[in-house]
Design an enzyme around this catalytic site. Structure first.
Site, mmCIF file in Angstrom:
data_model
loop_
_atom_site.group_PDB
_atom_site.id
_atom_site.type_symbol
_atom_site.label_atom_id
_atom_site.label_comp_id
_atom_site.label_asym_id
_atom_site.label_seq_id
_atom_site.Cartn_x
_atom_site.Cartn_y
_atom_site.Cartn_z
ATOM 1 N N ARG A 106 -80.374 -74.823 80.742
ATOM 2 C CA ARG A 106 -80.826 -73.777 79.824
ATOM 3 C C ARG A 106 -81.257 -72.527 80.611
ATOM 4 O O ARG A 106 -81.095 -71.411 80.137
ATOM 5 C CB ARG A 106 -81.970 -74.285 78.943
ATOM 6 C CG ARG A 106 -81.577 -75.402 77.948
ATOM 7 C CD ARG A 106 -80.359 -75.116 77.117
ATOM 8 N NE ARG A 106 -80.037 -76.209 76.204
ATOM 9 C CZ ARG A 106 -79.199 -77.212 76.494
ATOM 10 N NH1 ARG A 106 -78.582 -77.280 77.654
ATOM 11 N NH2 ARG A 106 -78.949 -78.142 75.577
ATOM 12 N N GLU A 135 -78.151 -70.788 81.403
ATOM 13 C CA GLU A 135 -77.672 -70.129 80.180
ATOM 14 C C GLU A 135 -78.440 -68.836 79.908
ATOM 15 O O GLU A 135 -77.850 -67.822 79.515
ATOM 16 C CB GLU A 135 -77.830 -71.099 79.012
ATOM 17 C CG GLU A 135 -77.268 -70.584 77.700
ATOM 18 C CD GLU A 135 -77.284 -71.661 76.621
ATOM 19 O OE1 GLU A 135 -76.741 -72.759 76.857
ATOM 20 O OE2 GLU A 135 -77.858 -71.426 75.545
ATOM 21 N N SER A 186 -88.355 -59.296 92.614
ATOM 22 C CA SER A 186 -88.339 -60.229 93.739
ATOM 23 C C SER A 186 -88.478 -61.663 93.246
ATOM 24 O O SER A 186 -89.251 -61.944 92.333
ATOM 25 C CB SER A 186 -89.484 -59.919 94.704
ATOM 26 O OG SER A 186 -89.451 -60.826 95.787
#
Lengths: 147, 147, 147, 147, 147, 147, 147, 147, 147, 147
Positions: free
Chosen positions: E88, E91, E114
């Site tokens: 996920r 994704e 960063s």
């Protein structure tokens, strides 16, 4: 990542222990040093006689004869080689592959250079500006069969 | 998938229209036919003089000179070539890459064969059992610098 | 995934046990610390003398000399490195590779910077706003040979 | 395969037409030639003032200012570069990436060299045995924050 | 495929044996539970003091201190994670990566967040319609340096 | 390589022409700026009303409403992003993915954080040592159903 | 290549030794046979009670309970499965994935079918022309949240 | 990246213009809506009669009949889908592929579920806790032939 | 890289020790030699009777019967085979796959040749110009089901 | 993704317009229908005479002769084909590649079946239980040359 077969490791260890070069083995086997190195990596298959000669020269047991005679799964490396020496041959294919294709088609017609009915020699050409590696590949031209 | 640069397509079309072979161009340019084929695919860069001679021989506008002289992004193909002729050179690298590495290290020490200070010739060797393709690669040996 | 060779693991363990830094080894071997770190990972090959000095400094058996002297398969990592420090060098190649190519071609003509006739130094530059890493690469320019 | 953005093509064409080198543009913009080449490939972003100066020097319309000022998607190349010059930087990362990591950690602790707070210079060092490319990278060390 | 380092396996086994949660360890170390989990997977490095406290809390030998203090090769997983929970986050990068890029550039200019000067917290937000996972990332903005 | 849909290009061009920020659009639509940026890239779908408001604000034809309302194929990028800003989110997943998994499982049991029933906010936190990017992800925990 | 976890191998061996089918285990555990097979491959997690029942039915030590209860890294296979049975599900995704997407969007709006709040059943439908495999997937529809 | 065939785009545009759902087309053609969506994406082939009915319903020219009748190259997507809805079917294959294999082998012996002699239906199951997607796959079991 | 299952290694070792060819085993089992070789690599599953006959012929323990009878994960090799013999079948698929598709569709309509209800024979055809390998594949045509 | 050459599209369009099958063209050209389909996809090269006959049969301009006679870059597809019909040949290589290798080595020794000196025929075998596709491959055996 490349996995070196166990038999290869035995052959290389014995060769180092005996202090033999591939050039030395060339005179023992009557085969080219590149072919012998290919046999070490099991990218080539020996006859029983060749296997016997090699194992004797290396001081290894003849029980290993079948491991040198059998056909093996060929192709050693990663998809794109990371080793700089091997990579240069990949680069030659990337840069000069299509130009070679054009010239071969022009000289021979549609077909390929065999990598099976094929020999490969390496020579050192001394040169004051830096020695050179001479690689000679000699493969049968195979024209596409029509049917 | 391989994308052939537009300039290459113009060169190939003109070459076909003129009925010229790479061997014919070899005598025009005083360069090897493989190098000329590499220039066609923009894997090599011409001098202004070479570009001019080539374009004149092909009957193309000299406006194209800069397109033959500039440095280009090299490397034509897919990661693993699908074309059987080009693939065989990939296969040679897969099967004989490590054996060549062994023999080169034995003859020269740790280093590589340059693919830049490098020449590549292709010859046809006639043979009653089937003509053969002779590929000769000649690259400077570069030893690893220590520091 | 990266596989660290066994010999590398022995070298690193001995170095840690002796409390030696690469900078310490630099004065022992008379070689740069980056080159020594490359030797640890077997990305470089030592002379017999260098191998002996190193093993003595690390308190390791001289039986390991041949393992430091032999040529090895180079290239350690995954295709795209996952380690953030190493990845940044991949990113520099992705982002600045083509700009560097333009500038090098403009300054030198068509060719490459050798990664073999090549040295690489790392220095720490102290800076109140945050120390800086200074990486200096020095490679021979190799012009493309024509033939 | 690499796709060169359209704006890059316009910039390169104008630069060629004007006969300007990146070194020439360095004095126009007061920026390093590598940074300017990165801007050409839209791997860097200009201020309005820098964009204006550059377009004027190249004789291009100031309508293009926004195309030089905007942030872009960076990273140009294929996953593994096929171009030999760019590939050598990939090879350096493959061969020397881990050794650099060791030396940087030893000198600085756990962290990375920034590729953002970063500069990169290229110099030509003349040498009778062959000119050398000097690449200097200077990046801020970023220690891992703990929390 | 992911390879869990041996030291991680020891830490997880001891944690399970002691019946400790990462939240428990948070109070022992004075570090966030996510950072501690990162240390378990050796994606972070401890100080000697942190390593000692952790090993004592887990009832493990202090001989392991150096294994927690050393810098490691980071990045655990396959290129595209197969585990649904980890996927996920891949994704989110695929779907929201470019939108985040737009918003960050608009708020901060050209640069990045960063991932080194960076913290990451996870909280459970109870909700009658289903509890929610709250992930807070806090990274320093790094503007691109010009040179 | 990433392909930006044509509708996205129209939206971005109009936004630039109108001089609007995503923050401005936030007040027009009553939706978060990240969600609006996701809509621009067609990673999110608008209601007819939202589409109308957005197109009016941007001065674009309402004929485009259906192009903002339809469901699309989501996921923009290359498998591993080359853009440094987007890559950092890939790196966070590589480095902190498994630690997050451990902490989430400990807090919630076996399951995942939804990337669908999910919101994502970005804030700028001013800081004299360098401003910081605050990314807040809020996703419903979904426990694995047993059956 | 797929690596089967050690615990899976123990469970399969015990199941074979006991001559039990997944259908038999279904009545022991009160869970569907597909879920139980998923537990065998550690793609699902058991409660302590379920783990105990299963281990008792298989005649295995209850010491293994924690190995069945813990959350694991899910996803077993290669990127593209080579096994013909598993490949067919990859093919269904390749061929019918987009058509399913269209129909689901039409019936439900923008969102997805959950693979977490999800059940999967397999039935054998006898048929004189050849028995049929009936796979029923039942997943909660998750609409995209807007924010 | 996915390329939607031109014919598909025409069909979708006409369907939208006519305000027809796949469910509407189901009654026109006497075929399931999923099959019709597959035909839209040219993952299925129509008979002349079906093509005619469909084109008439969509108000498109019957000249397109041959484009719906011909066999096409099937498989639409990237190797690993990035779209979350389609990805979930990839995830199901990754997580439940091997468990399904076990259960199918147990019920049927060695063989596969055909993806050719195969039907796929999608139903909406209303549920106060959230509607559910019901996917029913029905494929002929094909036992491995021995010879 | 290919991993040969342990059971395969036992079968091949015993076959070599007994000096039996696959042709010899053909008469023992009443199955084709290719199918038997597939069984050796566990790409096919034996009946109890076949397994017993084979193990007896090879002089192996009947305890191995279950290892020959079980269904296995099929598909042996790397994504693109490196072995030249196996690669040629990949090449045939690359070069002649689409032409075969055209001819099969023309003769049979939309559908596929089954690789499950399928047999494969290999014969040696002696020829003075070089013996030939005759591979005969015979697979059931499966028409796409409509629904 | 597969890109069909433009010339192929012209040939297929003309064939459809003329209502000719490959079997019809077989009698026109005196070549096998599979070879003709390969020529359509430019995976084979015609003689001038064959090209002329084909173009006349298709009612196409003879200006296209050179486009059928030239050698082309062969290999059409993606690395792993997504089309189910073509994939089955990939699957056969994955599942039966190594077994075929064993049987070919046993019958012929170390070497390969040529894919160049090679023919491929497809026949329809009518069968009341379902028609069958008969694919016959006939390739010269090439023994590895030793040197």
């Amino acid at each position: 990542m490349m996995t070196i077969p166990e038999i290869s490791q035995k052959l290389f260890a014995a060769k180092k222990a005996k202090g033999l070069s591939f050039a030395d083995l060339e005179s023992v086997l009557g085969r080219d040093e590149v072919w012998i190195a290919a046999l070490f990596y099991r990218q080539a298959s020996a006859s029983e006689e060749e296997a016997t000669k090699l194992l004797e020269a290396l001081g290894l047991s003849l029980d290993l004869v079948p491991e040198l005679v059998s056909s093996t799964v060929k192709g050693l490396g990663p998809i794109v080689p990371t080793d700089p020496l091997v990579y240069r041959f990949y680069e030659i294919m990337q840069v000069y592959g299509m130009p070679m294709k054009e010239v071969i088609h022009e000289k021979f017609g549609d077909g390929i250079m065999s990598a099976i009915d094929f020999t490969l020699d390496i020579e050192k050409v001394e040169d004051p500006k830096g020695d050179r590696v001479l690689v000679t590949m000699n493969g049968k031209f195979l024209p596409y069969k029509k049917w």
